[in-house]
Design a protein around this motif. Sequence first.
Motif, PDB file in Angstrom:
ATOM      1  N   LEU A 220       0.749  -1.121   0.304  1.00  0.00           N
ATOM      2  CA  LEU A 220       0.135  -0.009   0.063  1.00  0.00           C
ATOM      3  C   LEU A 220       0.830   1.143   0.073  1.00  0.00           C
ATOM      4  CD1 LEU A 220      -2.582  -1.249   2.808  1.00  0.00           C
ATOM      5  CD2 LEU A 220      -2.737  -1.363   0.067  1.00  0.00           C
ATOM      6  N   SER A 221       1.947   1.221  -0.586  1.00  0.00           N
ATOM      7  CA  SER A 221       3.044   2.247  -0.383  1.00  0.00           C
ATOM      8  C   SER A 221       3.115   3.395  -1.422  1.00  0.00           C
ATOM      9  CB  SER A 221       4.437   1.674  -0.179  1.00  0.00           C
ATOM     10  OG  SER A 221       4.765   0.928  -1.394  1.00  0.00           O
ATOM     11  N   SER A 222       2.368   2.807  -2.644  1.00  0.00           N
ATOM     12  CA  SER A 222       2.128   3.882  -3.648  1.00  0.00           C
ATOM     13  C   SER A 222       1.162   3.397  -4.652  1.00  0.00           C
ATOM     14  CB  SER A 222       3.445   3.450  -4.289  1.00  0.00           C
ATOM     15  OG  SER A 222       3.366   2.101  -5.362  1.00  0.00           O
ATOM     16  N   PRO A 223       0.767   4.358  -5.396  1.00  0.00           N
ATOM     17  CA  PRO A 223      -0.579   4.237  -6.058  1.00  0.00           C
ATOM     18  C   PRO A 223      -0.178   2.760  -7.041  1.00  0.00           C
ATOM     19  CG  PRO A 223      -0.110   6.470  -5.990  1.00  0.00           C
ATOM     20  CD  PRO A 223       1.120   5.824  -5.480  1.00  0.00           C
ATOM     21  N   GLU A 224       1.031   2.807  -7.547  1.00  0.00           N
ATOM     22  CA  GLU A 224       1.264   1.492  -8.308  1.00  0.00           C
ATOM     23  C   GLU A 224       0.979   0.333  -7.683  1.00  0.00           C
ATOM     24  OE1 GLU A 224       3.075   5.146  -9.815  1.00  0.00           O
ATOM     25  OE2 GLU A 224       3.177   4.179  -7.952  1.00  0.00           O
ATOM     26  N   ASN A 225       1.507   0.182  -6.686  1.00  0.00           N
ATOM     27  CA  ASN A 225       1.398  -1.072  -5.780  1.00  0.00           C
ATOM     28  C   ASN A 225      -0.221  -1.203  -5.391  1.00  0.00           C
ATOM     29  OD1 ASN A 225       3.827  -1.785  -6.053  1.00  0.00           O
ATOM     30  ND2 ASN A 225       4.333  -1.246  -4.003  1.00  0.00           N
ATOM     31  N   MET A 226      -0.757  -0.398  -4.942  1.00  0.00           N
ATOM     32  CA  MET A 226      -2.237  -0.219  -4.756  1.00  0.00           C
ATOM     33  C   MET A 226      -2.992  -0.861  -5.933  1.00  0.00           C
ATOM     34  SD  MET A 226      -3.271   2.851  -2.169  1.00  0.00           S
ATOM     35  CE  MET A 226      -1.920   4.042  -2.305  1.00  0.00           C
ATOM     36  N   MET A 227      -2.694  -0.380  -7.075  1.00  0.00           N
ATOM     37  CA  MET A 227      -3.314  -0.893  -8.359  1.00  0.00           C
ATOM     38  C   MET A 227      -3.091  -2.425  -8.457  1.00  0.00           C
ATOM     39  SD  MET A 227      -5.315  -0.322 -10.805  1.00  0.00           S
ATOM     40  CE  MET A 227      -5.351   1.505 -10.941  1.00  0.00           C
ATOM     41  N   LEU A 228      -1.844  -3.007  -7.980  1.00  0.00           N
ATOM     42  CA  LEU A 228      -1.614  -4.139  -8.221  1.00  0.00           C
ATOM     43  C   LEU A 228      -2.730  -5.013  -6.987  1.00  0.00           C
ATOM     44  CD1 LEU A 228       2.149  -4.699  -7.823  1.00  0.00           C
ATOM     45  CD2 LEU A 228       0.672  -4.618  -9.862  1.00  0.00           C
ATOM     46  N   VAL A 229      -2.896  -4.585  -6.000  1.00  0.00           N
ATOM     47  CA  VAL A 229      -3.901  -5.094  -5.035  1.00  0.00           C
ATOM     48  C   VAL A 229      -5.459  -4.958  -5.688  1.00  0.00           C
ATOM     49  CG1 VAL A 229      -5.170  -4.715  -2.949  1.00  0.00           C
ATOM     50  CG2 VAL A 229      -2.867  -4.323  -3.015  1.00  0.00           C
ATOM     51  N   LEU A 230      -5.804  -3.929  -6.545  1.00  0.00           N
ATOM     52  CA  LEU A 230      -6.843  -3.852  -7.115  1.00  0.00           C
ATOM     53  C   LEU A 230      -6.986  -4.906  -8.390  1.00  0.00           C
ATOM     54  CD1 LEU A 230      -7.861  -0.095  -7.691  1.00  0.00           C
ATOM     55  CD2 LEU A 230      -9.202  -1.846  -6.291  1.00  0.00           C
ATOM     56  N   ASN A 231      -5.824  -5.391  -9.061  1.00  0.00           N
ATOM     57  CA  ASN A 231      -5.616  -6.195 -10.021  1.00  0.00           C
ATOM     58  C   ASN A 231      -5.812  -7.631  -9.469  1.00  0.00           C
ATOM     59  OD1 ASN A 231      -5.273  -4.321 -12.090  1.00  0.00           O
ATOM     60  ND2 ASN A 231      -2.952  -4.859 -11.879  1.00  0.00           N
ATOM     61  N   GLY A 232      -5.605  -7.808  -8.249  1.00  0.00           N
ATOM     62  CA  GLY A 232      -6.033  -9.134  -7.822  1.00  0.00           C
ATOM     63  C   GLY A 232      -7.516  -9.379  -7.428  1.00  0.00           C
ATOM     64  N   LEU A 233      -8.127  -8.274  -7.021  1.00  0.00           N
ATOM     65  CA  LEU A 233      -9.692  -8.284  -6.858  1.00  0.00           C
ATOM     66  C   LEU A 233     -10.198  -8.462  -8.433  1.00  0.00           C
ATOM     67  CD1 LEU A 233     -10.310  -5.526  -4.528  1.00  0.00           C
ATOM     68  CD2 LEU A 233      -9.855  -7.897  -4.071  1.00  0.00           C
TER      69      LEU A 233
ATOM     70  N   SER B  42     -10.771  -3.383  -0.017  1.00  0.00           N
ATOM     71  CA  SER B  42     -10.983  -2.019  -0.364  1.00  0.00           C
ATOM     72  C   SER B  42     -11.070  -1.031   0.933  1.00  0.00           C
ATOM     73  CB  SER B  42     -12.577  -2.153  -0.759  1.00  0.00           C
ATOM     74  OG  SER B  42     -12.622  -2.753  -2.168  1.00  0.00           O
ATOM     75  N   ASN B  43     -11.166  -1.731   1.908  1.00  0.00           N
ATOM     76  CA  ASN B  43     -10.855  -0.842   3.211  1.00  0.00           C
ATOM     77  C   ASN B  43      -9.385  -0.596   3.154  1.00  0.00           C
ATOM     78  OD1 ASN B  43     -13.562  -0.965   4.015  1.00  0.00           O
ATOM     79  ND2 ASN B  43     -13.311  -2.708   5.290  1.00  0.00           N
ATOM     80  N   SER B  44      -8.494  -1.344   2.800  1.00  0.00           N
ATOM     81  CA  SER B  44      -7.192  -1.336   3.343  1.00  0.00           C
ATOM     82  C   SER B  44      -6.654  -0.143   2.113  1.00  0.00           C
ATOM     83  CB  SER B  44      -6.294  -2.657   2.886  1.00  0.00           C
ATOM     84  OG  SER B  44      -6.412  -2.825   1.457  1.00  0.00           O
TER      85      SER B  44
ATOM     86  N   VAL C  54      -4.941   5.637   1.829  1.00  0.00           N
ATOM     87  CA  VAL C  54      -5.031   6.711   1.096  1.00  0.00           C
ATOM     88  C   VAL C  54      -5.542   8.159   1.910  1.00  0.00           C
ATOM     89  CG1 VAL C  54      -5.944   8.102  -1.189  1.00  0.00           C
ATOM     90  CG2 VAL C  54      -5.254   5.684  -1.082  1.00  0.00           C
ATOM     91  N   LEU C  55      -6.738   7.886   2.404  1.00  0.00           N
ATOM     92  CA  LEU C  55      -7.312   8.958   3.321  1.00  0.00           C
ATOM     93  C   LEU C  55      -6.512   9.392   4.620  1.00  0.00           C
ATOM     94  CD1 LEU C  55     -11.162   8.092   3.151  1.00  0.00           C
ATOM     95  CD2 LEU C  55      -9.803   9.424   1.517  1.00  0.00           C
ATOM     96  N   GLY C  56      -5.838   8.411   4.847  1.00  0.00           N
ATOM     97  CA  GLY C  56      -4.824   8.629   5.897  1.00  0.00           C
ATOM     98  C   GLY C  56      -3.480   8.962   5.812  1.00  0.00           C
ATOM     99  N   GLY C  57      -3.108   9.059   4.681  1.00  0.00           N
ATOM    100  CA  GLY C  57      -1.829   9.159   4.204  1.00  0.00           C
ATOM    101  C   GLY C  57      -1.541  10.411   3.311  1.00  0.00           C
ATOM    102  N   ASP C  58      -0.307  10.499   2.856  1.00  0.00           N
ATOM    103  CA  ASP C  58       0.155  11.841   2.237  1.00  0.00           C
ATOM    104  C   ASP C  58       0.586  11.621   0.632  1.00  0.00           C
ATOM    105  OD1 ASP C  58       1.081  14.652   1.649  1.00  0.00           O
ATOM    106  OD2 ASP C  58       2.994  14.119   2.447  1.00  0.00           O
ATOM    107  N   PHE C  59      -0.691  11.465  -0.033  1.00  0.00           N
ATOM    108  CA  PHE C  59      -0.582  10.967  -1.336  1.00  0.00           C
ATOM    109  C   PHE C  59      -0.914  12.235  -2.062  1.00  0.00           C
ATOM    110  CE2 PHE C  59      -1.182   6.711   0.828  1.00  0.00           C
ATOM    111  CZ  PHE C  59      -0.112   6.249   0.212  1.00  0.00           C
ATOM    112  N   THR C  60      -0.377  12.268  -3.406  1.00  0.00           N
ATOM    113  CA  THR C  60      -0.636  13.128  -4.406  1.00  0.00           C
ATOM    114  C   THR C  60      -1.883  13.049  -5.132  1.00  0.00           C
ATOM    115  OG1 THR C  60       1.910  13.400  -4.814  1.00  0.00           O
ATOM    116  CG2 THR C  60       0.435  14.560  -6.466  1.00  0.00           C
TER     117      THR C  60
END
Length: 540
Positions: A42-55, A130-132, A137-143
């Motif tokens: 969950l460290s970057s949008p790219e890696n979060m997209m990998l989690v979505l790809n798993g779904l 989805s929660n993760s 994102v909502l609790g982090g500092d993402f662009t």
Amino acid sequence: MKIFNKFRFSLSLILVILINFSCSEDFLDNVPTDAISAEDALSSPENMMLVLNGLHRQMYSQAQLPGSSSSRSGESHFIPSLDAMGGNIIHSSPGNGWMTSDLQWLTHTNPTYTTVYNFWYQRYHFIASSNSIINTVLGGDFTEGPELNNILGQAYAYRAWSYLRLVTTYAKGYIIGNPSTDPGVPLVFATASPYDSAPRATVEEVYNQMEQDINEAIGYLENASSPANKSHISLNAAYGIKARIALSKGDWQTVVEAAALAREGFPLLNKSQWLSGFNTYDLSEVIWGGRVIDSETNYYQSYFYYISPTFNGSQNRSNPKIISSELYNMIPETDYRSEAWLPLAPNTNPSASNGKGGSYESDPNYDSEDEFWDAWSAIINKYGMTTGHNTHPYMTVKFLQKNPGTIDPDDVIYMRSSEMYLMEIEALAMMNQISEAQELLQEFGESRDSAFEASQFATQDELMEQVKFQRRVELWGEGFSFHDHIRWDDPLDQSNSGAAKVLYQDGFFQERPSQNDDWIWKIPQAEIDANPYISISDQN
């Protein structure tokens, strides 16, 4: 949620999602799959997209989640299962036994059965994933930007979709029940220790959350990067999910608005496209679907294994799926969809449940052995089945493999624009906007039937009967009939369908859902055992 014995449910699924997504080769070159931490995933949008790809993969894949069974996997299993339980897909024989207990209404009424367990478990896996993403994102500092909006939009949409699948299956239907007091399903949001779950929220509370989530999804997706492909949840798909939520609760105006937006840019199929086999999400109508990758196919647990007459598996060779003969005989000759079923296919299976299979002597459509087997041979050759495949009157040829007679994978379709048309027509009819419903019905109907005339359906009741007919024909095999019965409060009656009572048993007739709680799936016993907030007294 706390972990008891071997079971991991709800929030504890965050512990396993991190090894269940599709990783890029570069990422795997540096970090072993089983060593990926939450921080990395969950460290970057790219890696979060990998989690979505798993779904996206889990939607159709047989990939087994820890603690679950691969025997009932994703939408590949539950789409045909729900249509078998709802009476639209009819099995012509016991076949190899797969899904027989589903259509007999034995699985969803048993809290210890794999079916209720996997359906619950997999959807809470989607919610936890989805929660993760949402919480990180909502609790982090993402662009902020289109890419992050795409990720958040899909996460909110998956959460809304998951709760819709759960609350319409494990709770009494919104329209026929008392949503403000009827027990729904647990609403879970946190992704941090101690992984506690929650009691059953009311149906109304679950709907409020779904509506909030899908509106959040739409807000993000309106300002998002384009979806990579139709496996991803697009803005159109999010509007489609919103329309489904509204349809299930009778929010007719929202159905009209959301369904119209969902189908924008997805024109209705023509005859050749409709009869091409429904084996690719590249069809113009497909809003959302799974592109099944060869290397990660389900094989003998795939959607086409359950439903396609050409798939080279024992489920279909011995058990071609059929349409209700009563329904089929209502299709006008001018409607090209009639070509998707074969009413005069010879009954070549001696184990056919209607007792009329195996030879021309027991098949009323044929007078000689040569005619009987010539008809079988013509079907086998035309559609590319193997010589081991049986045929049966009213068998389907709606779903055909790209490479017939094999176990090759094909795409799974989750949402089409024709569904949106039919939802919109139903909502207009329910609001008694007769002329508007007729106008849209004419547009849809004439795309299927050259002689269609919507003006003959001039009252709300007549329009609703036509909507029911059109949904059963158009969406046959696409998983809607079980929940349609609940929304319409219609009983299940296979008396004139061609289904054999000896095979269907309890699934042959069921009283209307408002009077029969067997339409509500049992909560998995494992959830009751593991969740300190739910006891046996909370069981459906």
